[in-house]
Design an enzyme around this catalytic site. Sequence first.
Site, PDB file in Angstrom:
ATOM      1  N   LEU A  90     -59.453 -30.526 155.370  1.00  0.00           N
ATOM      2  CA  LEU A  90     -60.181 -29.723 154.704  1.00  0.00           C
ATOM      3  C   LEU A  90     -58.953 -28.528 156.182  1.00  0.00           C
ATOM      4  CD1 LEU A  90     -62.406 -27.835 154.028  1.00  0.00           C
ATOM      5  CD2 LEU A  90     -63.799 -28.305 156.166  1.00  0.00           C
ATOM      6  N   ALA A  91     -58.675 -28.942 156.899  1.00  0.00           N
ATOM      7  CA  ALA A  91     -57.989 -28.679 158.115  1.00  0.00           C
ATOM      8  C   ALA A  91     -56.904 -29.683 158.525  1.00  0.00           C
ATOM      9  CB  ALA A  91     -58.125 -27.693 158.734  1.00  0.00           C
TER      10      ALA A  91
ATOM     11  N   ALA B 137     -54.163 -29.712 162.688  1.00  0.00           N
ATOM     12  CA  ALA B 137     -54.634 -29.031 163.660  1.00  0.00           C
ATOM     13  C   ALA B 137     -52.850 -30.035 164.779  1.00  0.00           C
ATOM     14  CB  ALA B 137     -55.499 -28.640 164.182  1.00  0.00           C
ATOM     15  N   SER B 138     -52.841 -29.281 165.698  1.00  0.00           N
ATOM     16  CA  SER B 138     -51.522 -30.654 166.790  1.00  0.00           C
ATOM     17  C   SER B 138     -52.741 -31.516 166.810  1.00  0.00           C
ATOM     18  CB  SER B 138     -51.021 -29.327 167.709  1.00  0.00           C
ATOM     19  OG  SER B 138     -52.800 -29.091 167.728  1.00  0.00           O
TER      20      SER B 138
ATOM     21  N   GLN C 178     -57.463 -33.508 162.792  1.00  0.00           N
ATOM     22  CA  GLN C 178     -57.936 -33.315 161.796  1.00  0.00           C
ATOM     23  C   GLN C 178     -59.299 -32.943 161.466  1.00  0.00           C
ATOM     24  OE1 GLN C 178     -54.345 -33.853 159.308  1.00  0.00           O
ATOM     25  NE2 GLN C 178     -55.812 -35.541 157.678  1.00  0.00           N
TER      26      GLN C 178
ATOM     27  N   LYS D 296     -64.581 -34.225 163.059  1.00  0.00           N
ATOM     28  CA  LYS D 296     -62.886 -33.491 163.277  1.00  0.00           C
ATOM     29  C   LYS D 296     -62.191 -35.612 163.795  1.00  0.00           C
ATOM     30  CE  LYS D 296     -62.091 -29.846 165.322  1.00  0.00           C
ATOM     31  NZ  LYS D 296     -62.017 -28.937 166.932  1.00  0.00           N
TER      32      LYS D 296
ATOM     33  N   ASP E 137     -63.255 -18.381 172.268  1.00  0.00           N
ATOM     34  CA  ASP E 137     -61.946 -17.351 170.899  1.00  0.00           C
ATOM     35  C   ASP E 137     -62.754 -17.109 169.437  1.00  0.00           C
ATOM     36  OD1 ASP E 137     -59.269 -17.628 169.760  1.00  0.00           O
ATOM     37  OD2 ASP E 137     -59.472 -19.247 169.039  1.00  0.00           O
TER      38      ASP E 137
END
Length: 619
Positions: free
Chosen positions: A198-199, A201-202, A205, A220, A354
């Site tokens: 779905l996404a 990131a560093s 995932q 995740k 955030d």
Amino acid sequence: MIVVSLGAGRILGVRRGFLRAAVTGLLGTLVGLAVAAALLPPAPTASEVLPTAFGFALLAAMILSVSLEAVLRPRGPRRGSLRTRVRTFLTVGGRLWEVARTARRHGLAGPRLASRAALSSPEGAQRIRRFLEDCGGMFVKFGQIASTRSDLVPAPVIAALGDLQADVRRVPPAQIRERLVEELGPDEVFAEFSAEPLAAASIGQTHLAVLPSGEPVVVKIRRPGIEVSVARDSAVLRWAARAAARRSAAARRLGLVPLADELIRSIDGELSYLAEAASARALAEATTEPGIRIPAVHTELSTDGVLVLERVDGCPVSDADAVEATGVPRAALAERLLGAFLAQVMTAGVFHADPHPGNVLIDPEGVLWLIDFGAVGIIDPVSMDALQLMAAGLATRQPALISRAMRAFAPDAPPTQALEAEISRVLSAQLHAGGFDPRSMQDVIAIMQHHRIPVPPTLTLLGRALVTLEGTLRAIDPHVDLAAAAAGRLGSTVDLSPEGTQDVVQRELVRNLPTLRALPGLVEDVVLQLRAGSARLQVDAFSNPGSRVVSRWLDRATFALVGAVGLVASAVMLVGAALAPAGAPANTLTAVGYIGLVVSAVMLLRVVAQILRREADPD
């Protein structure tokens, strides 16, 4: 060998691991035997060999212990596993060369790194951004975290790093499956699992999945090998910051070394999904506003490398069609989100740090969901009291309250009048019509920095979160009157009415009731002692715990001084023995000189060992 190893550690006053103690005992024994063989005449007796070999073996083991302590002592607060440290060591050299070459290409190494103005200018900020993008890996993540630290990073650099994006490759499905088996075991935990992320990131995932019960979830997964990548890039960043600080006054004024340490600590905290799960549960308990939800964490399926969350059927609040389709007025949605955030900060002491539009979803029923808990602020009790006092001052336009809150972070802050004068100017510029503007928190932080008052990281995080929240609220309702809405909500969380003040007074009285009950008896005792002449006041600067520290310092300094004098005296005796004619006096000087040499060396080695151990373990 065992006696030599234990004796060396005991004399030096340090504790060593089994491997280090065994190595020093073995090598020290071999050195002692070799020295004894070289000094003693041919065919010596056991009574000649053992004392000589043991004495030199003990001295050699102590020297080796001090040397290993200096070389192998920990350099940082965090140490990974042995496997991670070995892999980091094998890869850090090439990475260091790559980063250094990239820095030279962008003018961040050499004569152009000459002034703080050069680094803080818009052109310098763009060079820093291009450098981080070209380095890739964790350096992009470092830049993203640095863009939130307005207390450490100049404004042009923050503006340049604000939209820094990582070009993250996706992890192949086979490696994701292998990671799941490693973390959750070989059993089939999910009835369905989407191989397409779905996404990405560093750090990890995100994938969609379905539990055997039929419940949809979000999974995740930490990227394979990310621990080594973080450790490697952290080592390179720490080395580069220290090298730049040694060679450039501009880098020292920018505070690159503390900034690098802060970034490394931040990214280390994001490596553990258990910490993120704990933050999600804390936020869920802190969020009591109707219409605001936090996805539930499946604790039984979450590990340090995998996080399983309730799946939310929603869209980001930046999707205007999705917001309109709910039928809930935009003003009500914005007020609901603002109220939940202020309640998290002012009541629970834990807040989403955030809250950008991508982290706030809205479902078809109009419920707002907060997601992504990698950045969550925790407010300690001392900061909470100061923050509530600061919020009361901002809401009521009272500079004295804000000044008192600032001084709680630094008792040696400048005079109250100087702070109040600057705060008054900020209130005049930022507050209008009795409202509270969240952006004024950034101005408060700037005043604290100007007066060199330590800014707690949580306060900086809160200031950044308030600015981010303002953008999200305007994405929900472009016509929101932020100042009026915040003032109304803040008034409900910080009760400044007479009834609220009465509650505060009552609470403080209950808290101090035991002291108040004992106060009359204490006063009576003091008066009776004064009347009888038995009360005395004696000021002794060396009767507190600090005196013990001073005494230890003096003892160690004296110990080292005696060892140094003994070393010099022993050397003088040996020189005198060499110059004296052969006979009993020369032999006596030689024996006393060697004995003094060994004893003095032992004393100095103990001092060095204690210093090294204290540097390695400051606690």
